[in-house]
Design a protein around this motif. Structure first.
Motif, PDB file in Angstrom:
ATOM      1  N   ARG A 268     -14.953  25.743  15.203  1.00 36.08           N
ATOM      2  CA  ARG A 268     -13.789  26.122  16.005  1.00 36.08           C
ATOM      3  C   ARG A 268     -13.238  24.864  16.689  1.00 36.08           C
ATOM      4  NH1 ARG A 268     -12.994  31.149  17.689  1.00 36.08           N
ATOM      5  NH2 ARG A 268     -12.888  30.671  19.929  1.00 36.08           N
ATOM      6  N   ALA A 269     -12.022  24.499  16.314  1.00 35.73           N
ATOM      7  CA  ALA A 269     -11.390  23.302  16.859  1.00 35.73           C
ATOM      8  C   ALA A 269     -10.239  23.697  17.775  1.00 35.73           C
ATOM      9  CB  ALA A 269     -10.888  22.404  15.730  1.00 35.73           C
ATOM     10  N   GLY A 270     -10.281  23.244  19.008  1.00 35.05           N
ATOM     11  CA  GLY A 270      -9.215  23.512  19.956  1.00 35.05           C
ATOM     12  C   GLY A 270      -8.234  22.358  20.005  1.00 35.05           C
ATOM     13  N   ARG A 271      -6.922  22.688  20.095  1.00 39.24           N
ATOM     14  CA  ARG A 271      -5.884  21.661  20.174  1.00 39.24           C
ATOM     15  C   ARG A 271      -4.843  22.056  21.207  1.00 39.24           C
ATOM     16  NH1 ARG A 271      -3.053  20.261  14.742  1.00 39.24           N
ATOM     17  NH2 ARG A 271      -2.220  18.615  16.069  1.00 39.24           N
ATOM     18  N   TYR A 272      -4.525  21.101  22.067  1.00 34.75           N
ATOM     19  CA  TYR A 272      -3.385  21.264  22.969  1.00 34.75           C
ATOM     20  C   TYR A 272      -2.236  20.486  22.351  1.00 34.75           C
ATOM     21  CZ  TYR A 272      -0.316  20.168  26.922  1.00 34.75           C
ATOM     22  OH  TYR A 272       0.780  19.982  27.725  1.00 34.75           O
TER      23      TYR A 272
ATOM     24  N   GLY B  19      -7.925  20.959  10.057  1.00 33.72           N
ATOM     25  CA  GLY B  19      -8.097  21.654   8.778  1.00 33.72           C
ATOM     26  C   GLY B  19      -9.515  21.530   8.252  1.00 33.72           C
ATOM     27  N   ILE B  20     -10.092  20.351   8.390  1.00 32.55           N
ATOM     28  CA  ILE B  20     -11.469  20.132   7.916  1.00 32.55           C
ATOM     29  C   ILE B  20     -12.459  20.943   8.744  1.00 32.55           C
ATOM     30  CG2 ILE B  20     -13.299  18.403   7.709  1.00 32.55           C
ATOM     31  CD1 ILE B  20     -11.020  16.352   7.138  1.00 32.55           C
ATOM     32  N   PHE B  21     -12.303  20.932  10.061  1.00 31.99           N
ATOM     33  CA  PHE B  21     -13.198  21.718  10.909  1.00 31.99           C
ATOM     34  C   PHE B  21     -13.083  23.204  10.589  1.00 31.99           C
ATOM     35  CE2 PHE B  21     -13.302  17.987  13.834  1.00 31.99           C
ATOM     36  CZ  PHE B  21     -14.683  17.885  13.939  1.00 31.99           C
TER      37      PHE B  21
ATOM     38  N   LYS C 166     -15.614  28.537  23.872  1.00 32.10           N
ATOM     39  CA  LYS C 166     -16.767  27.884  23.222  1.00 32.10           C
ATOM     40  C   LYS C 166     -16.376  27.175  21.915  1.00 32.10           C
ATOM     41  CE  LYS C 166     -20.294  30.953  25.196  1.00 32.10           C
ATOM     42  NZ  LYS C 166     -19.410  31.578  26.185  1.00 32.10           N
ATOM     43  N   VAL C 167     -15.326  26.383  21.980  1.00 28.58           N
ATOM     44  CA  VAL C 167     -14.939  25.626  20.795  1.00 28.58           C
ATOM     45  C   VAL C 167     -15.993  24.561  20.496  1.00 28.58           C
ATOM     46  CG1 VAL C 167     -12.477  26.008  21.202  1.00 28.58           C
ATOM     47  CG2 VAL C 167     -13.565  23.927  22.077  1.00 28.58           C
ATOM     48  N   ASP C 168     -16.051  24.143  19.248  1.00 28.24           N
ATOM     49  CA  ASP C 168     -17.016  23.123  18.829  1.00 28.24           C
ATOM     50  C   ASP C 168     -16.490  21.712  19.044  1.00 28.24           C
ATOM     51  OD1 ASP C 168     -19.112  24.901  17.586  1.00 28.24           O
ATOM     52  OD2 ASP C 168     -17.357  25.509  16.413  1.00 28.24           O
ATOM     53  N   VAL C 169     -15.179  21.582  19.097  1.00 24.38           N
ATOM     54  CA  VAL C 169     -14.566  20.277  19.307  1.00 24.38           C
ATOM     55  C   VAL C 169     -13.165  20.478  19.878  1.00 24.38           C
ATOM     56  CG1 VAL C 169     -13.602  20.160  16.962  1.00 24.38           C
ATOM     57  CG2 VAL C 169     -14.039  18.029  18.221  1.00 24.38           C
TER      58      VAL C 169
ATOM     59  N   GLN D  93     -17.588  19.244  29.988  1.00 25.89           N
ATOM     60  CA  GLN D  93     -18.521  20.091  29.234  1.00 25.89           C
ATOM     61  C   GLN D  93     -18.075  20.299  27.782  1.00 25.89           C
ATOM     62  OE1 GLN D  93     -19.671  23.625  31.782  1.00 25.89           O
ATOM     63  NE2 GLN D  93     -18.114  22.720  33.136  1.00 25.89           N
ATOM     64  N   LEU D  94     -17.100  19.519  27.341  1.00 35.29           N
ATOM     65  CA  LEU D  94     -16.525  19.686  26.011  1.00 35.29           C
ATOM     66  C   LEU D  94     -16.737  18.438  25.160  1.00 35.29           C
ATOM     67  CD1 LEU D  94     -13.152  21.247  27.200  1.00 35.29           C
ATOM     68  CD2 LEU D  94     -14.842  22.443  25.798  1.00 35.29           C
ATOM     69  N   ARG D  95     -16.885  18.634  23.844  1.00 29.79           N
ATOM     70  CA  ARG D  95     -16.873  17.523  22.901  1.00 29.79           C
ATOM     71  C   ARG D  95     -15.412  17.209  22.561  1.00 29.79           C
ATOM     72  NH1 ARG D  95     -21.439  18.885  18.296  1.00 29.79           N
ATOM     73  NH2 ARG D  95     -23.291  18.324  19.531  1.00 29.79           N
ATOM     74  N   VAL D  96     -14.998  15.994  22.840  1.00 32.03           N
ATOM     75  CA  VAL D  96     -13.585  15.649  22.704  1.00 32.03           C
ATOM     76  C   VAL D  96     -13.397  14.470  21.760  1.00 32.03           C
ATOM     77  CG1 VAL D  96     -11.540  14.817  23.934  1.00 32.03           C
ATOM     78  CG2 VAL D  96     -13.043  16.505  25.016  1.00 32.03           C
ATOM     79  N   VAL D  97     -12.447  14.611  20.834  1.00 28.31           N
ATOM     80  CA  VAL D  97     -11.916  13.488  20.075  1.00 28.31           C
ATOM     81  C   VAL D  97     -10.546  13.201  20.671  1.00 28.31           C
ATOM     82  CG1 VAL D  97     -11.087  12.654  17.841  1.00 28.31           C
ATOM     83  CG2 VAL D  97     -13.161  14.057  17.962  1.00 28.31           C
TER      84      VAL D  97
END
Length: 426
Positions: A67-71, A59-61, A135-138, A38-42
């Motif tokens: 809202r950019a999520g990072r693990y 940084g760009i997002f 609800k991150v955007d990416v 259910q997530l948009r993933v790069v």
């Protein structure tokens, strides 16, 4: 579950080691409702530059209002840093909530005769749950090791897959040639999903092209010939870039140091071009995000007189990038290394690359269970450099070296990312 219990639980999963394969993570996520779908993933794989490339995109997002999520693994300063949204760590309350949820499911799996999830599998699942609820955007998702059999490869349909710089690392798991390693990294390429790649060696590029063709995926390579370096200094880099589709970036400024970071920034720009239909991001926001990128411990200047630099280079290609930076910026200054490494890395080749440029080398043992002892590293370095001394820990060694150094000397702390946490209070 309180914080102490959560930390005990995740640390105890170390006993399950690292297991390559997707069966267990698929089962875990299935029981958790498959949040990753259910997530948009790069999704990015590579030997070096993964974190830097995603830091530029983050940084760009952030500057564009998304809202950019990072693990991020491993974390440098606190456990919570592994799960981040726009540079903000997960709260301890949220961490405990998701850890307890996953613990319950893991125990159910064991009762059903299945293997207990590993630490990396648990953390990967936790990141998906957390990012979905917030609800991150990416999601900017970095592989842990390899790609094809990495737990993060459970994502079925990323909006883009990215291949960063590929070099020799984890050979015992991924293969003993660049082509074999590239094949494992290219295993994240999915049917019909666009691929963006660093401009690697011809042999590596061919592996990526062939895999993309097999998966009916369009592949875009960084246009190395389109990079024009405008300025390299101890305050940052600037460059212009003509992308693979002819788009012109007149002047991009980045705070991360080293020529290799310009290549990583170009990879981020190409990725942004590919996914631009999903987001509304202006040129100004792109430039602002690049200029404000934060990524600690990558050729980071900690002090100026004497110069103290920390770099997390932990494989031969990383060592080459560090050496190039030192040769470009400190041709007439004494270089003093404080070096520590992990025992499962190709540290002898790193030593062969870095040692000739040093005036003096001190060896220490990083605060990591996989650390090579300072004595063993000292013995290794002594084969290539005569002026080497063994010390025990970074803090004491750095204090000693500071006192002995002249103001024009350059102190370089290198060999592992594990040093970052030890430097917090220095």
């Amino acid at each position: 579950m309180n914080y102490e219990e959560a930390m005990n639980f995740i640390q105890n999963t170390n006993k399950f080691g690292s297991v390559l394969g997707l069966d267990n993570i698929r089962e875990l996520l299935e029981r958790l409702g498959n949040p990753q779908d259910q997530l948009r993933v790069v999704h990015i794989a590579g030997t070096n530059g993964k974190g830097s490339t995603l830091a530029f995109l983050a940084g760009i997002f952030r500057e564009s209002g998304y809202r950019a999520g990072r693990y991020v693994s491993p974390a440098s300063f606190s456990y919570e840093e592994r799960f981040r949204i726009n540079e903000e760590n997960i709260s301890k309350k949220d961490l405990c909530f998701y850890m307890e949820k996953i613990k319950n499911v893991a125990e159910e799996m064991v009762k059903d005769g299945l293997s207990h999830p590993t630490m990396f599998e648990i953390e990967t699942a936790l990141s998906f749950l957390y990012f979905l609820d917030k609800k991150v955007d990416v999601v900017l998702l970095e592989t842990g090791m390899g790609g094809r059999l990495d737990a993060t490869n459970v994502v079925k349909k990323p909006i883009a897959t990215v291949i960063a710089s590929i070099g020799m690392d984890h050979m015992q798991f991924l293969g003993d040639t660049l082509e074999k390693i590239a094949s494992e990294k290219a295993g994240i390429i999915k049917e019909g999903c666009p691929v963006i790649s660093y401009d690697n060696t011809k042999e590596v590029n061919e592996v990526i092209k062939n895999k993309a063709k097999q998966m009916h995926a369009k592949v875009t390579f960084v246009n190395s010939a389109g990079i024009r370096v405008l300025q390299e200094s101890l305050n940052g880099e600037s460059f212009s870039y003509r992308s693979s589709d002819g788009r012109w970036y007149e002047k991009i400024e980045i705070p991360l140091l080293g020529r290799h970071q310009i290549n990583n920034a170009a990879l981020a720009l190409e990725t942004l071009n590919v996914i631009k239909n999903y987001y509304c991001i202006s040129d100004f926001q792109t430039e602002d995000g690049m200029r404000k990128t934060i990524w600690r411990g990558r050729i980071e200047i900690l002090e100026r007189e004497p110069m103290v630099i920390c770099d997390g280079a932990h494989n031969p290609d990383g060592a080459k990038s560090l050496l190039s930076f030192l040769q470009n910026n400190f041709t007439n200054q004494r270089l003093i290394y404080i070096m520590g490494v992990l025992s499962d890395k190709d540290y002898e080749q790193m030593v062969q690359i870095l040692a000739p440029a040093a005036d003096k080398i001190y060896t220490v043992a990083p605060d990591n269970p996989r650390a090579l002892s300072s004595r063993e590293l000292c013995n290794c370095i002594s084969k290539y450099h005569q002026n080497v001394e063994e010390r025990q820990r970074l803090a004491e060694c750095l204090s000693e070296v500071r006192q002995k150094a002249e103001k024009d000397d350059v102190i370089i702390i290198c060999g592992t990312l594990s040093f970052q946490n030890e430097l917090i209070n220095q």
